[in-house]
Design a protein around this motif. Sequence first.
Motif, PDB file in Angstrom:
ATOM      1  N   ARG A  41     -27.409  10.420  40.284  1.00 23.19           N
ATOM      2  CA  ARG A  41     -27.086   9.850  41.705  1.00 23.19           C
ATOM      3  C   ARG A  41     -26.666  11.512  41.744  1.00 23.19           C
ATOM      4  O   ARG A  41     -26.422  12.193  43.338  1.00 23.19           O
ATOM      5  N   GLN A  42     -25.893  12.790  41.108  1.00 24.80           N
ATOM      6  CA  GLN A  42     -25.375  13.830  41.746  1.00 24.80           C
ATOM      7  C   GLN A  42     -26.019  15.262  41.236  1.00 24.80           C
ATOM      8  O   GLN A  42     -25.791  16.278  40.968  1.00 24.80           O
ATOM      9  N   GLY A  43     -27.019  14.582  40.845  1.00 19.05           N
ATOM     10  CA  GLY A  43     -28.246  15.551  40.603  1.00 19.05           C
ATOM     11  C   GLY A  43     -29.485  16.365  40.983  1.00 19.05           C
ATOM     12  O   GLY A  43     -29.067  15.732  42.482  1.00 19.05           O
ATOM     13  N   PRO A  44     -30.198  16.318  40.687  1.00 22.06           N
ATOM     14  CA  PRO A  44     -30.183  16.931  38.866  1.00 22.06           C
ATOM     15  C   PRO A  44     -28.770  17.419  38.239  1.00 22.06           C
ATOM     16  O   PRO A  44     -28.431  18.647  39.212  1.00 22.06           O
ATOM     17  N   ALA A  45     -28.388  16.896  36.944  1.00 21.93           N
ATOM     18  CA  ALA A  45     -27.150  18.132  36.887  1.00 21.93           C
ATOM     19  C   ALA A  45     -27.539  18.027  35.476  1.00 21.93           C
ATOM     20  O   ALA A  45     -28.627  17.943  34.257  1.00 21.93           O
ATOM     21  N   LEU A  46     -26.879  19.281  34.886  1.00 21.50           N
ATOM     22  CA  LEU A  46     -26.155  19.646  33.765  1.00 21.50           C
ATOM     23  C   LEU A  46     -26.791  18.722  32.488  1.00 21.50           C
ATOM     24  O   LEU A  46     -26.986  18.662  31.900  1.00 21.50           O
ATOM     25  N   GLU A  47     -25.458  17.496  33.007  1.00 23.25           N
ATOM     26  CA  GLU A  47     -24.710  16.880  32.336  1.00 23.25           C
ATOM     27  C   GLU A  47     -24.565  15.740  32.593  1.00 23.25           C
ATOM     28  O   GLU A  47     -24.131  15.398  34.582  1.00 23.25           O
ATOM     29  N   PRO A  48     -25.774  14.791  32.898  1.00 25.09           N
ATOM     30  CA  PRO A  48     -25.690  13.500  33.317  1.00 25.09           C
ATOM     31  C   PRO A  48     -24.406  12.752  33.658  1.00 25.09           C
ATOM     32  O   PRO A  48     -23.662  12.643  32.390  1.00 25.09           O
ATOM     33  N   CYS A  49     -23.702  12.117  34.602  1.00 23.03           N
ATOM     34  CA  CYS A  49     -22.099  11.428  34.934  1.00 23.03           C
ATOM     35  C   CYS A  49     -21.432  10.986  33.855  1.00 23.03           C
ATOM     36  O   CYS A  49     -21.144  10.071  34.052  1.00 23.03           O
ATOM     37  N   ASN A  50     -22.915   9.468  34.142  1.00 25.09           N
ATOM     38  CA  ASN A  50     -22.594   8.074  33.131  1.00 25.09           C
ATOM     39  C   ASN A  50     -22.386   7.179  33.814  1.00 25.09           C
ATOM     40  O   ASN A  50     -21.582   6.419  32.966  1.00 25.09           O
ATOM     41  N   GLN A  51     -21.840   7.185  35.601  1.00 23.12           N
ATOM     42  CA  GLN A  51     -21.334   6.531  36.118  1.00 23.12           C
ATOM     43  C   GLN A  51     -22.144   6.403  37.102  1.00 23.12           C
ATOM     44  O   GLN A  51     -21.799   5.112  37.521  1.00 23.12           O
ATOM     45  N   CYS A  52     -23.275   7.151  37.654  1.00 26.21           N
ATOM     46  CA  CYS A  52     -23.755   6.458  38.947  1.00 26.21           C
ATOM     47  C   CYS A  52     -25.043   5.630  38.343  1.00 26.21           C
ATOM     48  O   CYS A  52     -25.200   4.340  36.712  1.00 26.21           O
ATOM     49  N   GLU A  53     -25.324   4.740  39.329  1.00 29.63           N
ATOM     50  CA  GLU A  53     -26.460   3.212  38.811  1.00 29.63           C
ATOM     51  C   GLU A  53     -27.464   3.431  38.222  1.00 29.63           C
ATOM     52  O   GLU A  53     -28.099   3.388  36.642  1.00 29.63           O
ATOM     53  N   ALA A  54     -28.095   4.663  38.547  1.00 30.44           N
ATOM     54  CA  ALA A  54     -29.495   5.384  37.541  1.00 30.44           C
ATOM     55  C   ALA A  54     -28.808   5.940  36.228  1.00 30.44           C
ATOM     56  O   ALA A  54     -29.760   5.562  34.854  1.00 30.44           O
ATOM     57  N   CYS A  55     -28.007   6.376  35.994  1.00 30.66           N
ATOM     58  CA  CYS A  55     -27.509   6.608  34.382  1.00 30.66           C
ATOM     59  C   CYS A  55     -27.100   5.550  33.509  1.00 30.66           C
ATOM     60  O   CYS A  55     -27.111   5.077  32.603  1.00 30.66           O
ATOM     61  N   THR A  56     -26.334   4.748  34.480  1.00 30.78           N
ATOM     62  CA  THR A  56     -25.954   3.298  33.254  1.00 30.78           C
ATOM     63  C   THR A  56     -27.476   2.783  33.457  1.00 30.78           C
ATOM     64  O   THR A  56     -27.001   1.412  32.492  1.00 30.78           O
ATOM     65  N   GLY A  57     -28.163   2.493  34.623  1.00 30.49           N
ATOM     66  CA  GLY A  57     -29.465   1.995  34.669  1.00 30.49           C
ATOM     67  C   GLY A  57     -30.299   2.645  32.905  1.00 30.49           C
ATOM     68  O   GLY A  57     -31.328   1.436  32.575  1.00 30.49           O
ATOM     69  N   ILE A  58     -30.797   4.226  33.092  1.00 30.68           N
ATOM     70  CA  ILE A  58     -30.815   4.119  31.996  1.00 30.68           C
ATOM     71  C   ILE A  58     -30.757   3.427  30.574  1.00 30.68           C
ATOM     72  O   ILE A  58     -31.257   3.709  29.898  1.00 30.68           O
TER      73      ILE A  58
END
Length: 588
Positions: free
Chosen positions: A65-82
């Motif tokens: 959600r913060q990107g596309p980003a060079l590093e995933p935040c691992n906090q948003c719904e998309a990162c945690t869901g993946i």
Amino acid sequence: MSHIALYRAWRPQTFGDTVGQQHIIQTLQNAIGEQRISHAYLFNGPRGTGKTTTAKVFAKAINCRQGPALEPCNQCEACTGITAGSIMDVVEIDAASNRGIDEIRDIRDKVRYAPSDVRYKVYIIDEVHMLTSEAFNALLKTLEEPPGHVVFILATTEPHKLPATIISRCQRFDFRQVTLEEQTGRLRQICAEEKMEASEEALAYIARLSDGGMRDAISLLEQVAAFSRGKITLEDALEVTGGIAAEQFAKLAEAIQERNVAAMLPLVEGLMQAGKSPDKCLENLVYYFRDLLLIKLVPGSSVATERIVDPERFRVMADAYERDRLFRMIDILHQYQVELKHAVQPQTLFEVALLKICTAPAAAGEEALAARPAEVSAPAGELARLERQVKQLEQKIEQLMRSGSGSGPPVTGISASPSSSQPTGRSAGFGSRGGTGVAIRSGVKLGPFIAGKGSEEFQQIRMQWNEVLQRVKEAGISIHAWLINGEPVSFSQDTVLIAFKNEIHRETTEKPANREVIERVLQSVLKREFRFSTIMVKEWLAATEDRPEEKPEPLMMNDGTDASSSRPEWVEEAVKLFGEELVVISED
């Protein structure tokens, strides 16, 4: 914590946590930052090097959600869901169990629909080389005309099995094995976070045993940790993995270097009684001698010693070995390592492999020296004296041949021994005829051989002699070194007569062990049972000059005239090469 839990706990969730693939990570991050995301990627490399993990981190980075980003935040719904596997637009497929055309057609039908939860649909196909030909054809159509919202990531350990049409439509990234230093560092970090105490030697050994795969290293670490119940030591790691301790290696290598079979066999028996696996022991031995060879060839190199716990001890052992012998030993062990996979009795084959490297000479020169008679292996002064005696003997034989006399002063020096397969009597003088043939010093009756030296069978033997020599070389290079100095000069019944210029070569060829090998090869090449007898070249020449060769009937032309009186020069050359019996002259 189970292995699966431990691996998942330490599976990288960002690009920065990835071990050993910085060149690939940098390229992917640059593509994300410049908004140049390709529609298809091919991740190739050995097992456990992070191909699938990198694919998932990449899927999070482009969908964050913060990107596309060079590093995933691992906090948003998309990162945690993946990470949890709950995002339906990021699909991971195991091609080993879903390899048919129906599965790929299902993907082809769904890619046309836009993603519902994230920015990109991502299909991660693991072990993609397992797909069938029909499935590859269906996938190719999708890769040719992909929608803009779809990204394919193909992961494989065997890219050569993929069609070139698939590879050409992907950006290819080659994952390399993780270095020992990087693996050891990650294992040390895991131990610190999991409150496990481990020695540096144990971590280095585990990293080395994983062969560049981080996943295998974590699995071994957890296995050893469960066994140790406290501090992880090198002894624990050796006990769990079936490896051999450095002290046992040193004793075994010392016994092999000294060719001490009596000291080596108890060590092997001790390893087997301790429950060590023969194939694992053989694998470790190959690594051990490989390290010795590297230290010998590249002294002082950090690359050569990064796998070695005690480099100084290895250098001492490496100095005790010759370089050529190490090469030869590694070749022998590798051959037995392949055979050991299918052996019915692996322990016996392992013992045979060690016996072979323990007793095998280092090189052809040493092997030839070992095969010489005892008198030739004498000190240099004794060897020089024997060579002088041989020369004196040869000179006196030449004098006797020139004079044509069978009597003369006694010959001193080394006397020729009779053939092991022929009578040993010397009733007739040198060059004189007996009732059934010509008896000479070697005891061979030459009458039948003189009559058969121009026979068709002998010509056939001469034509196949090079093949005989090659087969003998494959059976034993030292035997070949002696036999190559001889030349077949005649044939009678089932016996080939071989003439030698040097008495030592003749005597060594006549030894029972060497004779058995040569006669077995003769039988194999010539397709019938053969024996051989030996003679000195000078004796053969004297006998053939003393008894003129019987000339075959002259070749006749169709009109009844002698062909030899009018045939061209090239025909004469053909007759010299093949003999009168094999040359047929006819008019056009």
